[in-house]
Design an enzyme around this catalytic site. Sequence first.
Site, mmCIF file in Angstrom:
data_model
loop_
_atom_site.group_PDB
_atom_site.id
_atom_site.type_symbol
_atom_site.label_atom_id
_atom_site.label_comp_id
_atom_site.label_asym_id
_atom_site.label_seq_id
_atom_site.Cartn_x
_atom_site.Cartn_y
_atom_site.Cartn_z
ATOM 1 N N CYS A 155 0.855 -1.216 -0.074
ATOM 2 C CA CYS A 155 -0.090 0.302 -0.056
ATOM 3 C C CYS A 155 0.797 1.258 -0.033
ATOM 4 C CB CYS A 155 -0.907 -0.172 1.304
ATOM 5 S SG CYS A 155 -0.114 0.059 2.706
ATOM 6 N N ASN B 223 2.279 1.505 4.171
ATOM 7 C CA ASN B 223 2.612 0.176 4.741
ATOM 8 C C ASN B 223 2.338 0.353 6.462
ATOM 9 O OD1 ASN B 223 5.477 -2.057 5.227
ATOM 10 N ND2 ASN B 223 3.688 -2.511 4.975
ATOM 11 N N CYS C 131 -1.397 0.941 7.443
ATOM 12 C CA CYS C 131 -2.622 0.710 7.511
ATOM 13 C C CYS C 131 -3.120 -0.436 6.977
ATOM 14 C CB CYS C 131 -3.538 1.778 7.119
ATOM 15 S SG CYS C 131 -3.321 3.280 8.061
ATOM 16 N N ARG C 132 -3.309 -0.600 5.432
ATOM 17 C CA ARG C 132 -3.961 -1.821 4.753
ATOM 18 C C ARG C 132 -3.027 -2.838 4.620
ATOM 19 N NH1 ARG C 132 -5.438 1.978 -0.183
ATOM 20 N NH2 ARG C 132 -3.386 2.986 0.631
ATOM 21 N N SER C 133 -1.905 -2.580 3.980
ATOM 22 C CA SER C 133 -1.060 -3.805 3.721
ATOM 23 C C SER C 133 -0.736 -4.603 5.078
ATOM 24 C CB SER C 133 0.323 -3.577 2.870
ATOM 25 O OG SER C 133 1.089 -2.824 3.490
ATOM 26 N N ASP D 158 -8.462 3.853 1.090
ATOM 27 C CA ASP D 158 -7.527 4.176 2.049
ATOM 28 C C ASP D 158 -7.879 4.756 3.470
ATOM 29 O OD1 ASP D 158 -5.378 5.600 3.558
ATOM 30 O OD2 ASP D 158 -4.509 6.608 1.781
HETATM 31 P P1 4NP Z 1 -1.904 2.829 4.064
HETATM 32 O O1 4NP Z 1 -2.340 4.163 4.528
HETATM 33 O O2 4NP Z 1 -1.256 3.142 2.736
HETATM 34 O O3 4NP Z 1 -2.819 1.938 4.083
HETATM 35 O O4 4NP Z 1 -0.546 2.545 5.165
HETATM 36 C C1 4NP Z 1 -1.723 5.484 4.564
HETATM 37 C C2 4NP Z 1 -0.601 5.699 5.567
HETATM 38 C C3 4NP Z 1 -0.123 7.041 5.602
HETATM 39 C C4 4NP Z 1 -0.467 7.861 4.764
HETATM 40 C C5 4NP Z 1 -1.504 7.690 3.563
HETATM 41 C C6 4NP Z 1 -2.063 6.327 3.648
HETATM 42 N N1 4NP Z 1 0.223 9.258 4.706
HETATM 43 O O5 4NP Z 1 -0.104 9.942 3.934
HETATM 44 O O6 4NP Z 1 1.032 9.347 5.507
#
Ligand code: 4NP
Length: 149
Positions: free
Chosen positions: A7, A10, A12-14, A123
């Site tokens: 994702c 790295n 939240c989702r992955s 997201d």
């Molecule tokens: P992820 O979520 O891609 O599912 O880990 C996010 C985590 C951090 C950010 C965006 C999405 N960020 O902008 O910092």
Amino acid sequence: MKILMVCLGNICRSPIAHGLLQQKIKSEGLKWEVDSAGTSRYHLGDLPDRRSIEEMDKHGIDIRSQRSRQIGLSDLDYYDLILVMDSSNYNDVIHLSQDKNHHDKIKLILNFVNPGQNRSVPDPYYGGGFGCVYDLLNEATDRIIEMYK
Ligand code: 4NP
């Protein structure tokens, strides 16, 4: 089978996809490998987001040993499948490599649930919805186990 979940951050989702597949590999007794990575460097070395940890705790899966890392070219050689959460991750990972052999292993994870529909795992970083992310990834990881075991 070696699978990398990807994702943006790295955190939240992955990490949820990684934890779910790891738990299913273990309960099925499969000799697969799973890891996760982000396309960005925003959260290098960080634990998963507290909300992902709490969502996984509800389902009895501890993901506190995971740390955020960035995907690199060597991952595209090493893993058999690179499963991305959304279309922006897909474009970022495709652009990492000029090698057509790599392109065939890069797939949107929800195409295992709804083939050909190119749906994204939303997201949840700003707007929340970690329960929905868990449900989508729980179903997708079931399909992945059924398909390749
Ligand atoms: P992820 O979520 O891609 O599912 O880990 C996010 C985590 C951090 C950010 C965006 C999405 N960020 O902008 O910092």
